[in-house]
Design a protein around this motif. Sequence first.
Motif, PDB file in Angstrom:
ATOM      1  N   VAL A  97       0.836  -1.199   0.000  1.00 32.91           N
ATOM      2  CA  VAL A  97       0.000   0.000   0.000  1.00 32.91           C
ATOM      3  C   VAL A  97       0.877   1.259   0.000  1.00 32.91           C
ATOM      4  N   ALA A  98       1.929   1.252   0.839  1.00 28.17           N
ATOM      5  CA  ALA A  98       2.841   2.402   0.881  1.00 28.17           C
ATOM      6  C   ALA A  98       3.557   2.577  -0.450  1.00 28.17           C
ATOM      7  N   LEU A  99       3.950   1.462  -1.064  1.00 28.44           N
ATOM      8  CA  LEU A  99       4.618   1.534  -2.366  1.00 28.44           C
ATOM      9  C   LEU A  99       3.676   2.074  -3.428  1.00 28.44           C
ATOM     10  N   LYS A 100       2.414   1.653  -3.343  1.00 28.14           N
ATOM     11  CA  LYS A 100       1.418   2.162  -4.287  1.00 28.14           C
ATOM     12  C   LYS A 100       1.208   3.663  -4.129  1.00 28.14           C
ATOM     13  N   LYS A 101       1.135   4.125  -2.858  1.00 26.50           N
ATOM     14  CA  LYS A 101       0.959   5.552  -2.604  1.00 26.50           C
ATOM     15  C   LYS A 101       2.129   6.358  -3.153  1.00 26.50           C
ATOM     16  N   GLN A 102       3.309   5.812  -3.031  1.00 20.87           N
ATOM     17  CA  GLN A 102       4.480   6.503  -3.553  1.00 20.87           C
ATOM     18  C   GLN A 102       4.391   6.666  -5.071  1.00 20.87           C
ATOM     19  N   HIS A 103       4.024   5.598  -5.770  1.00 27.92           N
ATOM     20  CA  HIS A 103       3.885   5.674  -7.227  1.00 27.92           C
ATOM     21  C   HIS A 103       2.722   6.592  -7.612  1.00 27.92           C
ATOM     22  N   ALA A 104       1.625   6.510  -6.843  1.00 28.96           N
ATOM     23  CA  ALA A 104       0.480   7.375  -7.143  1.00 28.96           C
ATOM     24  C   ALA A 104       0.850   8.836  -6.966  1.00 28.96           C
TER      25      ALA A 104
END
Length: 264
Positions: A97-104
């Motif tokens: 989830v944190a990795l996704k937020k970073q890419h988003a």
Amino acid sequence: MDDNLSSISEELADIEGKINDIFRALSNGFQKLEKIKDTNRKSRQLEELTDKMRDCKRLIKEFDREVKDLEGVNDSNTNKMLSERKQSMIKELNSYVALKKQHASNLGNKRIDLFDGPGENYGEDNVLLASNMTNQQLIDSGNRMMDETDEAIERSKKVVQETVNVGTETAAALKAQTEQMSRIVNELDSIHFSLKKASKLVKELGRQIATDKCIMALLFIIVIGVIAIIIVKLVNPNNKDIQDIPGLAPPVQTQSRRLLWNSS
């Protein structure tokens, strides 16, 4: 303690297998995401990974419900092992989830959020995470969410202000164009009136010229006639068929004048 979930519950083992498959797919998906340069493709890939994380969250909830159903049947060590496995799953999911937020965030897309934001089953979704966080982590998470909310509000204010500015500029431009069109229409009306007046003057001038031409032609004919009579009289002064032109009659002979004097 037997770590093989199949010996505890076939359903738990099946759920864990599905979760592990999703984790492998997420790992490969994020590795692939790092290599994608096109923004649209990257966004689509991130949405697909987000859907997988939602499926994983749903499976973790099913795993948690099944563990709670078996709490009365299993011993304390088994329950502790199952709880640790659930927490491990949650921790790994949160890392994605944190990795996704970073890419988003890199894509400028703050809308894709698995656990943040109101929605259906919002409270139930967050209980799964909050139950495994300390008080300080909860406070930090709350502060971080408030900061993100404040930033989102500021961005919304900027967008609204920019929209208002664009609307104001557009309205001013439309007003200026409307005034310009009004001036053009007025000028066209003036030109049309001037053209009608000029056309009328041209017609009157044409009629006047035609009249002047007729007069000039008549005068020319009269002059030619007078000249012709003068020439004829000079050539043949004894011709009685041609009347003398007043002021142009030939002088009376002297002898005739003397005879008239003697007779008197």
